[in-house]
Scaffold this active site. Structure first.
Site, PDB file in Angstrom:
ATOM      1  N   HIS A   1      44.536  34.875  43.911  1.00  0.00           N
ATOM      2  CA  HIS A   1      44.625  35.711  42.705  1.00  0.00           C
ATOM      3  C   HIS A   1      44.566  37.190  43.094  1.00  0.00           C
ATOM      4  O   HIS A   1      43.771  37.580  43.952  1.00  0.00           O
ATOM      5  CB  HIS A   1      43.496  35.358  41.725  1.00  0.00           C
ATOM      6  CG  HIS A   1      43.743  35.901  40.353  1.00  0.00           C
ATOM      7  ND1 HIS A   1      43.557  37.228  40.037  1.00  0.00           N
ATOM      8  CD2 HIS A   1      44.188  35.302  39.221  1.00  0.00           C
ATOM      9  CE1 HIS A   1      43.875  37.421  38.773  1.00  0.00           C
ATOM     10  NE2 HIS A   1      44.263  36.268  38.248  1.00  0.00           N
TER      11      HIS A   1
ATOM     12  N   ASN B   1      42.153  30.906  32.841  1.00  0.00           N
ATOM     13  CA  ASN B   1      41.310  31.540  33.853  1.00  0.00           C
ATOM     14  C   ASN B   1      40.287  32.417  33.132  1.00  0.00           C
ATOM     15  O   ASN B   1      40.630  33.453  32.576  1.00  0.00           O
ATOM     16  CB  ASN B   1      42.199  32.384  34.780  1.00  0.00           C
ATOM     17  CG  ASN B   1      41.396  33.148  35.810  1.00  0.00           C
ATOM     18  OD1 ASN B   1      40.207  32.896  35.999  1.00  0.00           O
ATOM     19  ND2 ASN B   1      42.041  34.089  36.483  1.00  0.00           N
ATOM     20  N   PHE B   2      39.023  31.990  33.154  1.00  0.00           N
ATOM     21  CA  PHE B   2      37.976  32.740  32.434  1.00  0.00           C
ATOM     22  C   PHE B   2      37.565  34.026  33.161  1.00  0.00           C
ATOM     23  O   PHE B   2      36.913  34.869  32.574  1.00  0.00           O
ATOM     24  CB  PHE B   2      36.723  31.878  32.258  1.00  0.00           C
ATOM     25  CG  PHE B   2      36.802  30.852  31.146  1.00  0.00           C
ATOM     26  CD1 PHE B   2      37.983  30.619  30.472  1.00  0.00           C
ATOM     27  CD2 PHE B   2      35.662  30.127  30.786  1.00  0.00           C
ATOM     28  CE1 PHE B   2      38.042  29.674  29.445  1.00  0.00           C
ATOM     29  CE2 PHE B   2      35.702  29.187  29.757  1.00  0.00           C
ATOM     30  CZ  PHE B   2      36.896  28.960  29.087  1.00  0.00           C
ATOM     31  N   LYS B   3      37.862  34.120  34.442  1.00  0.00           N
ATOM     32  CA  LYS B   3      37.394  35.259  35.255  1.00  0.00           C
ATOM     33  C   LYS B   3      35.870  35.392  35.085  1.00  0.00           C
ATOM     34  O   LYS B   3      35.175  34.394  35.077  1.00  0.00           O
ATOM     35  CB  LYS B   3      38.137  36.540  34.887  1.00  0.00           C
ATOM     36  CG  LYS B   3      39.638  36.336  34.825  1.00  0.00           C
ATOM     37  CD  LYS B   3      40.387  37.615  34.652  1.00  0.00           C
ATOM     38  CE  LYS B   3      41.861  37.301  34.447  1.00  0.00           C
ATOM     39  NZ  LYS B   3      42.708  38.458  34.523  1.00  0.00           N
TER      40      LYS B   3
ATOM     41  N   GLY C   1      46.353  41.315  32.376  1.00  0.00           N
ATOM     42  CA  GLY C   1      45.314  41.964  31.576  1.00  0.00           C
ATOM     43  C   GLY C   1      45.735  43.276  30.948  1.00  0.00           C
ATOM     44  O   GLY C   1      44.909  44.020  30.437  1.00  0.00           O
TER      45      GLY C   1
ATOM     46  N   SER D   1      49.497  38.530  30.825  1.00  0.00           N
ATOM     47  CA  SER D   1      49.578  38.860  29.390  1.00  0.00           C
ATOM     48  C   SER D   1      50.384  37.841  28.585  1.00  0.00           C
ATOM     49  O   SER D   1      51.143  38.204  27.682  1.00  0.00           O
ATOM     50  CB  SER D   1      50.120  40.280  29.192  1.00  0.00           C
ATOM     51  OG  SER D   1      49.225  41.210  29.779  1.00  0.00           O
TER      52      SER D   1
ATOM     53  N   GLU E   1      52.356  35.995  39.163  1.00  0.00           N
ATOM     54  CA  GLU E   1      51.587  36.875  38.276  1.00  0.00           C
ATOM     55  C   GLU E   1      51.772  38.327  38.708  1.00  0.00           C
ATOM     56  O   GLU E   1      51.006  38.829  39.548  1.00  0.00           O
ATOM     57  CB  GLU E   1      50.102  36.526  38.361  1.00  0.00           C
ATOM     58  CG  GLU E   1      49.765  35.110  37.961  1.00  0.00           C
ATOM     59  CD  GLU E   1      48.314  35.008  37.509  1.00  0.00           C
ATOM     60  OE1 GLU E   1      48.097  34.613  36.370  1.00  0.00           O
ATOM     61  OE2 GLU E   1      47.416  35.353  38.291  1.00  0.00           O
TER      62      GLU E   1
END
Ligand code: PEP
Length: 236
Positions: free
Chosen positions: A90, A6-8, A165, A196, A159
């Site tokens: 998300h 997931n590049f965000k 993160g 993470s 998640e």
């Protein structure tokens, strides 16, 4: 085993193209049984058929084919790139973009009606985790309100918000406890972990009996590192 990046809001169109080129070449040289997915920023979407070893997906979409939804991306725009899989639910969209469960359920139903593959994300905040497993379970099941879990193209990503993160992954036992609980109910739905994930903890996580893969943010931003993660999942 699904291994997803997931590049965000990271990478440009150019660096996304370089990344996908490198990843596709790697997967050509080292074929994998993993289902490798990449979710670039909307402005960096590229034609999915250019990278046959990678499934390109959308991090977000508006539940409409097209229309007056300023700033949003509909099915018509994703279709142009041949995008057939999406992330939904998300926590960054739930919290920062204020997406409600009701709206997320609408998006989910729209994705389902388009026959897209869906990674549906759930996860509890730290204060809920601090109240113990029963509170976590209640919170997570509430995130399935309005979600048809019988959809055959569904995967669920657990998640925990406090692990995303932060560099602090959930403990393997905490992940196992949640994934086993979900597995008992969701049966054949693939279950991923996200939060993470890195080259040090991935092997243990994907070795859990109820774990069917990982959704990875930071550690997947570098193509070489993502390739390393795919190899770890491949060899577990
Ligand atoms: C994510 O946002 O889906 C995620 C798992 O991010 P990170 O790996 O950076 O925690």
């Amino acid at each position: 085993m699904i291994i997803a990046a997931n590049f965000k809001t990271n990478h440009t169109r150019e660096s996304t193209a370089n990344y996908l080129e490198a990843l596709n070449l790697f997967l050509d040289a080292y074929p994998t049984h993993c289902d490798v997915r990449v979710y670039p920023a909307a402005s960096s979407l590229l034609r999915a058929d250019l990278y046959p070893h990678v499934k390109l997906g959308a991090q977000n979409f508006y539940p409409a084919v097209n229309g007056a939804y300023t700033g949003e991306t509909g099915a018509q725009q994703l279709d142009e790139f041949g995008i057939k899989n999406v992330l939904t639910g998300h926590s960054e969209r739930r919290i920062i973009l204020k997406e409600t469960q009701d709206f997320i359920a609408k998006k989910y139903a729209f994705a389902r009606s388009n026959n897209w593959e869906i990674i549906y994300c759930i996860g509890e905040p730290k204060d809920v985790r601090d109240n113990g497993f029963k509170a976590v379970a209640e919170y997570l099941w509430a995130e399935f309100d309005g979600i048809d879990t019988d959809y055959e193209k569904l995967s669920v990503a657990y998640e925990p918000i406090w692990a995303i993160g932060t560099g602090i992954s959930a403990q393997t036992e905490e992940i196992a406890e949640v994934l086993d609980m979900l597995k008992a109910e969701l049966k054949s739905v693939p279950l991923l972990y996200g939060g993470s994930v890195n080259a040090e903890n991935l092997r243990q996580i994907v070795s859990l009996k109820s774990c069917g893969g990982a959704l990875i943010g930071n550690a997947a931003l570098d193509a070489a590192n993502f390739c390393k993660l795919i190899q770890i999942a491949q060899n577990k």
